[in-house]
Scaffold this active site. Structure first.
Site, PDB file in Angstrom:
ATOM      1  N   GLY A 125      40.424  46.763  39.882  1.00 28.58           N
ATOM      2  CA  GLY A 125      40.782  46.629  38.384  1.00 28.58           C
ATOM      3  C   GLY A 125      39.973  47.628  37.527  1.00 28.58           C
ATOM      4  N   GLN A 176      35.615  50.888  30.184  1.00 26.45           N
ATOM      5  CA  GLN A 176      35.387  51.605  31.249  1.00 26.45           C
ATOM      6  C   GLN A 176      35.751  53.183  31.312  1.00 26.45           C
ATOM      7  OE1 GLN A 176      36.514  48.398  34.599  1.00 26.45           O
ATOM      8  NE2 GLN A 176      34.794  49.463  35.339  1.00 26.45           N
ATOM      9  N   CYS A 180      31.554  46.642  41.033  1.00 21.52           N
ATOM     10  CA  CYS A 180      32.289  47.282  39.833  1.00 21.52           C
ATOM     11  C   CYS A 180      32.030  48.897  39.838  1.00 21.52           C
ATOM     12  CB  CYS A 180      31.541  46.770  38.584  1.00 21.52           C
ATOM     13  SG  CYS A 180      32.074  47.272  36.712  1.00 21.52           S
ATOM     14  N   LEU A 181      33.153  49.486  39.388  1.00 24.50           N
ATOM     15  CA  LEU A 181      33.491  50.961  39.463  1.00 24.50           C
ATOM     16  C   LEU A 181      32.364  51.461  38.560  1.00 24.50           C
ATOM     17  CD1 LEU A 181      37.096  51.400  39.407  1.00 24.50           C
ATOM     18  CD2 LEU A 181      35.484  51.618  41.425  1.00 24.50           C
ATOM     19  N   HIS A 186      36.627  39.292  35.611  1.00 19.44           N
ATOM     20  CA  HIS A 186      35.779  40.550  35.645  1.00 19.44           C
ATOM     21  C   HIS A 186      36.044  41.482  34.495  1.00 19.44           C
ATOM     22  CE1 HIS A 186      33.274  43.529  37.783  1.00 19.44           C
ATOM     23  NE2 HIS A 186      34.093  44.169  37.044  1.00 19.44           N
ATOM     24  N   GLU A 187      37.551  41.637  34.525  1.00 23.92           N
ATOM     25  CA  GLU A 187      38.177  42.752  33.834  1.00 23.92           C
ATOM     26  C   GLU A 187      38.267  42.090  32.095  1.00 23.92           C
ATOM     27  OE1 GLU A 187      38.096  45.574  34.787  1.00 23.92           O
ATOM     28  OE2 GLU A 187      38.161  45.117  36.909  1.00 23.92           O
ATOM     29  N   HIS A 202      34.622  42.784  30.699  1.00 16.86           N
ATOM     30  CA  HIS A 202      34.600  44.020  30.164  1.00 16.86           C
ATOM     31  C   HIS A 202      34.914  44.276  28.729  1.00 16.86           C
ATOM     32  CE1 HIS A 202      33.134  46.602  33.549  1.00 16.86           C
ATOM     33  NE2 HIS A 202      33.893  46.176  34.334  1.00 16.86           N
TER      34      HIS A 202
END
Length: 146
Positions: free
Chosen positions: A46, A51, A88-89, A130-131, A134
């Site tokens: 995701g 991000q 997480c990225l 999660h997304e 953000h």
């Protein structure tokens, strides 16, 4: 399309709230395409627009069951709870246990401006939450319980 740089924890953009997308135009479609390419290139499941440095309410997710794109997503239903590992990225090399709903229904727009609903269970529910976090300036590390 293009691979964009993924912002890392410590970048102030990641802690800001994203703006509602008022109009889906060429810029938004390009952003979505770039986010998809960036997510796949980074082997993520995701990615949220903040991000990649864009404070717009757009997320993309693919847990292996097909791509989901949501503009202005909101969770309209949650059921039960689950605790599992997340990463997480934007926080490379860090994982932790986070409590999330086991099942969610999210509503948002697709790239054509059509209202859609996405149901997610287990990993998909986790990814959606999660997304969307953000978009509120929240990272999973803020919610780690272990």
């Amino acid at each position: 399309m293009a691979i964009r740089n993924i912002l890392k924890d410590g970048d102030p953009t990641l802690r800001k709230k994203s703006r509602v997308v008022q109009k889906i135009g060429k810029r938004e479609i390009t952003l979505i395409e770039d986010m998809i390419d960036t997510m796949y290139d980074a082997n993520g499941v995701g990615l949220a627009a903040p991000q990649v440095g864009v404070l717009k309410r757009i997320i993309v997710i693919d847990i292996g069951d097909g791509l989901i794109e949501l503009i202005n997503p909101e969770i309209i239903h949650r059921e039960e709870e689950q605790i599992d590992q997340e990463g997480c990225l934007s926080v490379p090399g860090v994982t932790g246990e986070v409590k999330r709903p086991k099942k969610v229904i999210a509503r948002g727009l697709n790239r054509f401006g059509e209202l859609i609903e996405v149901e997610g269970e287990d990993l998909m529910a986790r990814a959606i939450c999660h997304e969307i976090d953000h978009l509120e300036g929240i990272l999973f590390i803020d919610k780690v319980i272990k």
